[in-house]
Write a protein that holds these residues in place. Structure first.
Motif, PDB file in Angstrom:
ATOM      1  N   ARG A 271      -6.696 -62.078  43.208  1.00  0.00           N
ATOM      2  CA  ARG A 271      -7.006 -61.282  42.015  1.00  0.00           C
ATOM      3  C   ARG A 271      -6.448 -61.885  40.731  1.00  0.00           C
ATOM      4  NH1 ARG A 271      -6.128 -54.925  43.549  1.00  0.00           N
ATOM      5  NH2 ARG A 271      -7.308 -54.939  45.500  1.00  0.00           N
ATOM      6  N   GLY A 272      -5.652 -62.925  40.851  1.00  0.00           N
ATOM      7  CA  GLY A 272      -5.068 -63.548  39.664  1.00  0.00           C
ATOM      8  C   GLY A 272      -3.948 -62.731  39.046  1.00  0.00           C
ATOM      9  N   LEU A 273      -3.256 -61.930  39.854  1.00  0.00           N
ATOM     10  CA  LEU A 273      -2.133 -61.140  39.341  1.00  0.00           C
ATOM     11  C   LEU A 273      -1.063 -62.105  38.827  1.00  0.00           C
ATOM     12  CD1 LEU A 273      -1.288 -58.105  39.238  1.00  0.00           C
ATOM     13  CD2 LEU A 273       0.031 -58.554  41.291  1.00  0.00           C
ATOM     14  N   PRO A 274      -0.682 -61.987  37.568  1.00  0.00           N
ATOM     15  CA  PRO A 274       0.258 -62.964  37.007  1.00  0.00           C
ATOM     16  C   PRO A 274       1.635 -62.893  37.671  1.00  0.00           C
ATOM     17  CG  PRO A 274      -0.144 -61.187  35.445  1.00  0.00           C
ATOM     18  CD  PRO A 274      -1.057 -60.959  36.608  1.00  0.00           C
ATOM     19  N   THR A 275       2.213 -64.063  37.872  1.00  0.00           N
ATOM     20  CA  THR A 275       3.565 -64.145  38.410  1.00  0.00           C
ATOM     21  C   THR A 275       4.551 -64.257  37.256  1.00  0.00           C
ATOM     22  OG1 THR A 275       3.502 -66.554  38.556  1.00  0.00           O
ATOM     23  CG2 THR A 275       2.798 -65.315  40.509  1.00  0.00           C
ATOM     24  N   THR A 276       5.792 -64.103  37.571  1.00  0.00           N
ATOM     25  CA  THR A 276       6.842 -64.239  36.579  1.00  0.00           C
ATOM     26  C   THR A 276       8.019 -64.969  37.199  1.00  0.00           C
ATOM     27  OG1 THR A 276       8.163 -63.041  34.943  1.00  0.00           O
ATOM     28  CG2 THR A 276       7.950 -62.020  37.112  1.00  0.00           C
ATOM     29  N   ARG A 277       8.838 -65.580  36.363  1.00  0.00           N
ATOM     30  CA  ARG A 277      10.072 -66.185  36.852  1.00  0.00           C
ATOM     31  C   ARG A 277      11.002 -65.035  37.179  1.00  0.00           C
ATOM     32  NH1 ARG A 277      13.067 -71.220  37.306  1.00  0.00           N
ATOM     33  NH2 ARG A 277      11.192 -72.093  36.416  1.00  0.00           N
ATOM     34  N   LEU A 278      11.455 -64.975  38.421  1.00  0.00           N
ATOM     35  CA  LEU A 278      12.290 -63.864  38.867  1.00  0.00           C
ATOM     36  C   LEU A 278      13.744 -64.089  38.471  1.00  0.00           C
ATOM     37  CD1 LEU A 278      10.747 -63.468  42.428  1.00  0.00           C
ATOM     38  CD2 LEU A 278      10.206 -62.151  40.369  1.00  0.00           C
ATOM     39  N   ALA A 279      14.413 -63.025  38.131  1.00  0.00           N
ATOM     40  CA  ALA A 279      15.833 -63.059  37.806  1.00  0.00           C
ATOM     41  C   ALA A 279      16.562 -62.105  38.748  1.00  0.00           C
ATOM     42  CB  ALA A 279      16.057 -62.647  36.352  1.00  0.00           C
ATOM     43  N   ALA A 280      17.805 -62.407  39.006  1.00  0.00           N
ATOM     44  CA  ALA A 280      18.628 -61.556  39.873  1.00  0.00           C
ATOM     45  C   ALA A 280      19.671 -60.855  39.020  1.00  0.00           C
ATOM     46  CB  ALA A 280      19.296 -62.391  40.956  1.00  0.00           C
ATOM     47  N   ARG A 281      20.156 -59.751  39.512  1.00  0.00           N
ATOM     48  CA  ARG A 281      21.224 -59.013  38.827  1.00  0.00           C
ATOM     49  C   ARG A 281      22.488 -59.092  39.657  1.00  0.00           C
ATOM     50  NH1 ARG A 281      19.551 -56.405  34.425  1.00  0.00           N
ATOM     51  NH2 ARG A 281      17.428 -55.683  34.328  1.00  0.00           N
ATOM     52  N   GLY A 282      23.606 -58.975  38.965  1.00  0.00           N
ATOM     53  CA  GLY A 282      24.888 -58.943  39.657  1.00  0.00           C
ATOM     54  C   GLY A 282      25.059 -57.642  40.413  1.00  0.00           C
ATOM     55  N   TYR A 283      25.908 -57.655  41.407  1.00  0.00           N
ATOM     56  CA  TYR A 283      26.163 -56.436  42.178  1.00  0.00           C
ATOM     57  C   TYR A 283      26.615 -55.286  41.279  1.00  0.00           C
ATOM     58  CZ  TYR A 283      25.994 -59.159  46.520  1.00  0.00           C
ATOM     59  OH  TYR A 283      25.611 -59.948  47.552  1.00  0.00           O
ATOM     60  N   ASP A 284      27.321 -55.631  40.210  1.00  0.00           N
ATOM     61  CA  ASP A 284      27.813 -54.589  39.310  1.00  0.00           C
ATOM     62  C   ASP A 284      26.731 -54.094  38.349  1.00  0.00           C
ATOM     63  OD1 ASP A 284      27.559 -56.715  37.559  1.00  0.00           O
ATOM     64  OD2 ASP A 284      29.689 -56.819  37.052  1.00  0.00           O
ATOM     65  N   GLY A 285      25.556 -54.751  38.370  1.00  0.00           N
ATOM     66  CA  GLY A 285      24.437 -54.329  37.539  1.00  0.00           C
ATOM     67  C   GLY A 285      24.481 -54.844  36.119  1.00  0.00           C
ATOM     68  N   ARG A 286      25.530 -55.566  35.749  1.00  0.00           N
ATOM     69  CA  ARG A 286      25.663 -55.986  34.352  1.00  0.00           C
ATOM     70  C   ARG A 286      24.996 -57.328  34.056  1.00  0.00           C
ATOM     71  NH1 ARG A 286      31.741 -55.416  32.752  1.00  0.00           N
ATOM     72  NH2 ARG A 286      31.919 -56.653  34.633  1.00  0.00           N
ATOM     73  N   GLY A 287      25.218 -58.336  34.864  1.00  0.00           N
ATOM     74  CA  GLY A 287      24.694 -59.666  34.569  1.00  0.00           C
ATOM     75  C   GLY A 287      23.269 -59.860  35.068  1.00  0.00           C
ATOM     76  N   ARG A 288      22.562 -60.738  34.408  1.00  0.00           N
ATOM     77  CA  ARG A 288      21.205 -61.128  34.819  1.00  0.00           C
ATOM     78  C   ARG A 288      21.233 -62.641  34.959  1.00  0.00           C
ATOM     79  NH1 ARG A 288      16.224 -58.517  34.800  1.00  0.00           N
ATOM     80  NH2 ARG A 288      14.473 -59.867  34.298  1.00  0.00           N
ATOM     81  N   TYR A 289      20.780 -63.147  36.105  1.00  0.00           N
ATOM     82  CA  TYR A 289      20.931 -64.567  36.425  1.00  0.00           C
ATOM     83  C   TYR A 289      19.590 -65.200  36.762  1.00  0.00           C
ATOM     84  CZ  TYR A 289      25.604 -62.703  36.843  1.00  0.00           C
ATOM     85  OH  TYR A 289      26.787 -62.061  36.588  1.00  0.00           O
ATOM     86  N   ARG A 290      19.400 -66.425  36.266  1.00  0.00           N
ATOM     87  CA  ARG A 290      18.167 -67.167  36.525  1.00  0.00           C
ATOM     88  C   ARG A 290      18.053 -67.528  38.005  1.00  0.00           C
ATOM     89  NH1 ARG A 290      20.755 -70.144  32.817  1.00  0.00           N
ATOM     90  NH2 ARG A 290      20.950 -71.841  34.283  1.00  0.00           N
ATOM     91  N   THR A 291      16.824 -67.608  38.475  1.00  0.00           N
ATOM     92  CA  THR A 291      16.542 -68.125  39.817  1.00  0.00           C
ATOM     93  C   THR A 291      15.439 -69.168  39.673  1.00  0.00           C
ATOM     94  OG1 THR A 291      14.728 -66.660  40.461  1.00  0.00           O
ATOM     95  CG2 THR A 291      16.969 -65.811  40.784  1.00  0.00           C
ATOM     96  N   ARG A 292      15.170 -69.872  40.734  1.00  0.00           N
ATOM     97  CA  ARG A 292      14.048 -70.819  40.756  1.00  0.00           C
ATOM     98  C   ARG A 292      12.785 -70.159  41.313  1.00  0.00           C
ATOM     99  NH1 ARG A 292      17.355 -75.482  43.738  1.00  0.00           N
ATOM    100  NH2 ARG A 292      19.006 -75.643  42.212  1.00  0.00           N
TER     101      ARG A 292
END
Length: 151
Positions: A49-70
């Protein structure tokens, strides 16, 4: 109860526990196989269907940080804590975090997809994986924060 009777009773109990654990392991394996099939179906359909993808990011266990992934793929819940990558693997996007993770990014390991997302959680909200993925496919924007993709 004699010594012999006590020993037999313990052996029976051990066998019953072992049989229960084996049955539970078989049930979990069957559920994970079903969920893996659903995820594979979703990836094929989203790609078709061509659903757009995005670069996924992860969050820290504490919910505060956002971290890049591949990882590239689709968030499947509003909190962006669960995702499916383009290779058909399910990810829980919570990581230990910290300075190293902030500087270099993180590589969250894939995990077995559950048939029911959120089951056993403290908030009591759960949804079948099939429903969640179907809503994401049917959402015209494909955004996890939209009404159709909420968990």
């Amino acid at each position: 109860m004699g010594e012999r009777d006590a020993r037999e009773w313990r052996d029976q109990q051990r066998q019953a526990v072992r049989a229960h654990a084996d049955a539970d392991a078989r049930r979990r394996a069957a559920e994970h196989a079903q969920a893996a099939d659903l995820v594979a179906w979703f990836v094929a359909e989203a790609t078709r269907r061509g659903l757009p993808t995005t670069r996924l990011a992860a969050r820290g266990y504490d919910g505060r940080g956002r971290y890049r992934t591949r990882l590239n793929g689709w968030y499947v819940d509003r909190a962006e804590s669960r995702a499916v990558d383009v290779d058909g693997r399910f990810h829980l996007l919570t990581v230990p975090g910290g300075l190293r993770a902030w500087l270099f990014g993180v590589d969250p390991e894939p995990s077995p997809a559950p048939l029911v997302v959120g089951a056993g959680g403290r908030d009591g909200e759960s949804i079948p994986l099939r429903t969640l993925l179907t809503r994401l496919l049917n959402d015209p924007t494909g955004e996890p924060g939209s009404t159709a993709a909420r968990l």
